[in-house]
Write a protein that holds these residues in place. Structure first.
Motif, PDB file in Angstrom:
ATOM      1  N   GLU A  12       0.825  -1.205   0.000  1.00  0.00           N
ATOM      2  CA  GLU A  12       0.000   0.000   0.000  1.00  0.00           C
ATOM      3  C   GLU A  12       0.862   1.259   0.000  1.00  0.00           C
ATOM      4  N   ALA A  13       1.999   1.173   0.653  1.00  0.00           N
ATOM      5  CA  ALA A  13       2.880   2.332   0.696  1.00  0.00           C
ATOM      6  C   ALA A  13       3.466   2.614  -0.685  1.00  0.00           C
ATOM      7  N   LYS A  14       3.864   1.579  -1.380  1.00  0.00           N
ATOM      8  CA  LYS A  14       4.501   1.745  -2.673  1.00  0.00           C
ATOM      9  C   LYS A  14       3.510   2.098  -3.763  1.00  0.00           C
TER      10      LYS A  14
ATOM     11  N   GLU B  67       2.871  -6.649  -9.811  1.00  0.00           N
ATOM     12  CA  GLU B  67       3.510  -7.804  -9.188  1.00  0.00           C
ATOM     13  C   GLU B  67       4.675  -7.354  -8.298  1.00  0.00           C
ATOM     14  N   ARG B  68       5.475  -6.424  -8.814  1.00  0.00           N
ATOM     15  CA  ARG B  68       6.589  -5.912  -8.005  1.00  0.00           C
ATOM     16  C   ARG B  68       6.083  -5.270  -6.718  1.00  0.00           C
ATOM     17  N   ALA B  69       4.892  -4.665  -6.793  1.00  0.00           N
ATOM     18  CA  ALA B  69       4.299  -4.039  -5.609  1.00  0.00           C
ATOM     19  C   ALA B  69       3.634  -5.063  -4.701  1.00  0.00           C
ATOM     20  N   GLY B  70       3.565  -6.311  -5.151  1.00  0.00           N
ATOM     21  CA  GLY B  70       2.998  -7.364  -4.313  1.00  0.00           C
ATOM     22  C   GLY B  70       1.484  -7.457  -4.365  1.00  0.00           C
ATOM     23  N   LEU B  71       0.859  -6.769  -5.322  1.00  0.00           N
ATOM     24  CA  LEU B  71      -0.603  -6.773  -5.389  1.00  0.00           C
ATOM     25  C   LEU B  71      -1.138  -7.956  -6.185  1.00  0.00           C
ATOM     26  N   ALA B  93      -2.677  -8.490  -0.358  1.00  0.00           N
ATOM     27  CA  ALA B  93      -2.386  -7.053  -0.432  1.00  0.00           C
ATOM     28  C   ALA B  93      -3.145  -6.412  -1.592  1.00  0.00           C
ATOM     29  N   GLY B  94      -3.299  -7.168  -2.672  1.00  0.00           N
ATOM     30  CA  GLY B  94      -4.036  -6.650  -3.807  1.00  0.00           C
ATOM     31  C   GLY B  94      -5.497  -6.413  -3.483  1.00  0.00           C
ATOM     32  N   THR B  96      -6.675  -5.811  -0.488  1.00  0.00           N
ATOM     33  CA  THR B  96      -6.688  -4.649   0.405  1.00  0.00           C
ATOM     34  C   THR B  96      -6.596  -3.357  -0.391  1.00  0.00           C
ATOM     35  N   PHE B  97      -5.651  -3.351  -1.314  1.00  0.00           N
ATOM     36  CA  PHE B  97      -5.481  -2.148  -2.119  1.00  0.00           C
ATOM     37  C   PHE B  97      -6.732  -1.840  -2.927  1.00  0.00           C
ATOM     38  N   LEU B  98      -7.327  -2.861  -3.491  1.00  0.00           N
ATOM     39  CA  LEU B  98      -8.505  -2.651  -4.325  1.00  0.00           C
ATOM     40  C   LEU B  98      -9.644  -2.017  -3.527  1.00  0.00           C
ATOM     41  N   SER B  99      -9.830  -2.476  -2.298  1.00  0.00           N
ATOM     42  CA  SER B  99     -10.940  -1.887  -1.530  1.00  0.00           C
ATOM     43  C   SER B  99     -10.589  -0.465  -1.097  1.00  0.00           C
ATOM     44  N   LEU B 100      -9.306  -0.208  -0.815  1.00  0.00           N
ATOM     45  CA  LEU B 100      -8.889   1.170  -0.553  1.00  0.00           C
ATOM     46  C   LEU B 100      -9.200   2.056  -1.754  1.00  0.00           C
ATOM     47  N   TRP B 101      -8.834   1.539  -2.910  1.00  0.00           N
ATOM     48  CA  TRP B 101      -9.059   2.304  -4.127  1.00  0.00           C
ATOM     49  C   TRP B 101     -10.536   2.568  -4.341  1.00  0.00           C
TER      50      TRP B 101
END
Lengths: 144, 144
Positions: A12-14, B67-71, B93-94, B96-101
């Motif tokens: 999330e940071a990156k 992928e490099r970001a781990g999502l 993490a992906g 998590t990021f998606l729901s943040l987005w």
DNA sequence: TGCCGATAGATGCATTATACATATAGCAGC
DNA sequence: GCTGCTATATGTATAATGCATCTATCGGCA
């Protein structure tokens, strides 16, 4: 070459949402559809809208770009005291563009919505199945 | 009011929606939330979704970046005949990021919606008024 | 008067993202 | 062998971006 394994918890940071480009432009056009406004004001309006803060330099540059494209027009407002304000208003072309964008946007929106709605049915894999097989991640070639 | 500089009808050509960056990334994550898929397939899915065509090179690079970001994570799928496919799936993490987005996105969405809804009340100016005064557009300074 | 801070807009610069073209490779049909 | 489709990747020139910095107006205040 590069052989880093992404831990995932720092993702999330990156890779945080940035709301760039089209999203900024269309937000600005959307505001200007209702109110004439100047840049500094728009920066604050966007922040008040609960969006991540935009860089003010980017906002000012984007507004000038929208003006060059004919989507907004501006004039210097020196009626108030303080620094002059460049007041923007939406042009006819800007309104046209905004509705075009909203069409595109609604299709994008349904992609996201479908992702969230189908979340309950997550069990039944629909297309390319292959249960989350581990295997070598970040491999550079099919056959090492 | 006449726009003397920008004709307006070529504005769409110069400034068409591009759906870059975050929009592409989040669309990819949204697809991968439901189905594991590979790049070529995702390019086609995005096109089928009615979105403007994405450059395939950009899609491939974006997937590697995610992928490099781990999502997302990937592995080479050589089970089918033909060129190997890099199969992607969403990571924790992906998700998590998606729901943040999607949170951020819904706020952006309400900005657009407000712009469209208020369209009926267009007459009553609410904030920075100044009826679309003409004045010198694209001026470089308040006082010539 | 001189200084500070808020307002308002703009730009220089290094980094990143993007479009477009091109490269590589597997396989199928002829 | 040649062509075309699938599938991924990269080189490169251009554009966009974040961050810092700069100018300038004005109000308050010592």
């Amino acid at each position: 070459m590069e052989e880093q394994s992404a831990p995932g918890n720092e993702a999330e940071a990156k890779f945080r949402p940035r709301l760039h480009g089209d999203l900024l432009s269309s937000s600005l056009l959307a505001f200007l559809r209702n109110w004439n406004a100047y840049g500094y004001q728009l920066v604050q309006e966007l922040a008040k809208a609960g969006l991540p803060a935009f860089d003010s330099g980017t906002v000012y540059r984007t507004l000038r770009q929208l003006e060059r494209a004919g989507l907004v027009s501006s004039f210097w407002d020196t009626s108030e005291s303080g620094p002059a304000r460049r007041m923007y208003s939406l042009t006819k072309a800007g309104e046209t563009f905004l509705s075009l964008w909203i069409d595109v946007f609604s299709r994008y929106q349904s992609v996201l919505r479908r992702a969230m709605e189908r979340y309950g049915d997550r069990d039944q894999e629909v297309a390319g199945a292959e249960p989350p097989a581990p295997a070598e991640p970040l491999a550079d070639a099919p056959e090492g």
